[in-house]
Design a protein around this motif. Structure first.
Motif, PDB file in Angstrom:
ATOM      1  N   GLU A  47     -12.857  10.619   6.942  1.00  7.48           N
ATOM      2  CA  GLU A  47     -12.965   9.174   6.745  1.00  7.48           C
ATOM      3  C   GLU A  47     -12.238   8.749   5.468  1.00  7.48           C
ATOM      4  O   GLU A  47     -11.495   7.751   5.461  1.00  7.48           O
ATOM      5  CB  GLU A  47     -14.433   8.772   6.673  1.00  7.48           C
ATOM      6  N   LEU A  48     -12.433   9.483   4.385  1.00  9.36           N
ATOM      7  CA  LEU A  48     -11.741   9.163   3.134  1.00  9.36           C
ATOM      8  C   LEU A  48     -10.230   9.307   3.286  1.00  9.36           C
ATOM      9  O   LEU A  48      -9.457   8.502   2.760  1.00  9.36           O
ATOM     10  CB  LEU A  48     -12.239  10.070   2.002  1.00  9.36           C
ATOM     11  N   HIS A  49      -9.808  10.318   4.023  1.00 10.09           N
ATOM     12  CA  HIS A  49      -8.382  10.532   4.255  1.00 10.09           C
ATOM     13  C   HIS A  49      -7.788   9.343   5.018  1.00 10.09           C
ATOM     14  O   HIS A  49      -6.689   8.871   4.688  1.00 10.09           O
ATOM     15  CB  HIS A  49      -8.171  11.839   5.027  1.00 10.09           C
ATOM     16  N   ARG A  50      -8.518   8.847   6.016  1.00 10.84           N
ATOM     17  CA  ARG A  50      -8.050   7.669   6.756  1.00 10.84           C
ATOM     18  C   ARG A  50      -7.936   6.458   5.829  1.00 10.84           C
ATOM     19  O   ARG A  50      -6.982   5.678   5.931  1.00 10.84           O
ATOM     20  CB  ARG A  50      -8.980   7.356   7.925  1.00 10.84           C
ATOM     21  N   GLU A  51      -8.897   6.279   4.944  1.00 16.85           N
ATOM     22  CA  GLU A  51      -8.847   5.158   4.006  1.00 16.85           C
ATOM     23  C   GLU A  51      -7.654   5.273   3.067  1.00 16.85           C
ATOM     24  O   GLU A  51      -6.968   4.284   2.791  1.00 16.85           O
ATOM     25  CB  GLU A  51     -10.145   5.082   3.200  1.00 16.85           C
ATOM     26  N   VAL A  52      -7.390   6.481   2.570  1.00 13.56           N
ATOM     27  CA  VAL A  52      -6.253   6.688   1.680  1.00 13.56           C
ATOM     28  C   VAL A  52      -4.956   6.388   2.419  1.00 13.56           C
ATOM     29  O   VAL A  52      -4.066   5.695   1.893  1.00 13.56           O
ATOM     30  CB  VAL A  52      -6.246   8.134   1.123  1.00 13.56           C
ATOM     31  N   SER A  54      -4.548   4.451   4.946  1.00 15.52           N
ATOM     32  CA  SER A  54      -4.494   3.015   5.177  1.00 15.52           C
ATOM     33  C   SER A  54      -4.016   2.282   3.920  1.00 15.52           C
ATOM     34  O   SER A  54      -3.162   1.388   3.989  1.00 15.52           O
ATOM     35  CB  SER A  54      -5.871   2.500   5.594  1.00 15.52           C
ATOM     36  N   CYS A  55      -4.529   2.667   2.767  1.00 17.39           N
ATOM     37  CA  CYS A  55      -4.107   2.055   1.501  1.00 17.39           C
ATOM     38  C   CYS A  55      -2.637   2.341   1.229  1.00 17.39           C
ATOM     39  O   CYS A  55      -1.890   1.456   0.775  1.00 17.39           O
ATOM     40  CB  CYS A  55      -4.952   2.558   0.340  1.00 17.39           C
TER      41      CYS A  55
END
Length: 69
Positions: A47-52, A54-55
């Motif tokens: 999930e954190l990897h997806r957020e990174v 995306s940013c």
């Protein structure tokens, strides 16, 4: 007294078997808990990897749009 030695051996064997079985059950439970925790951490990391990503994508898109102006 010849019967006391076999009883002692049987008692020792029974205690060893019971303690080994308890230890195996305890270790199996601990390993299952660790596996569950590891799976949860992997989900959180994904999930954190997806957020990174995306940013990073938003940042790249912003730079591209600024470069076109």
């Amino acid at each position: 007294m010849p019967t006391s030695l076999p009883r002692g051996w049987l008692l020792g064997l029974a205690l060893w078997f019971a303690s080994t079985a308890w230890l195996y059950a305890f270790m199996s439970r601990a390993q299952a808990e660790q596996s569950s925790e590891l799976a949860q951490l992997r989900r959180e990391m994904a999930e954190l990897h997806r957020e990174v990503l995306s940013c990073q994508l938003e940042s790249a898109e912003a730079r591209i749009s600024q470069g076109r102006r």
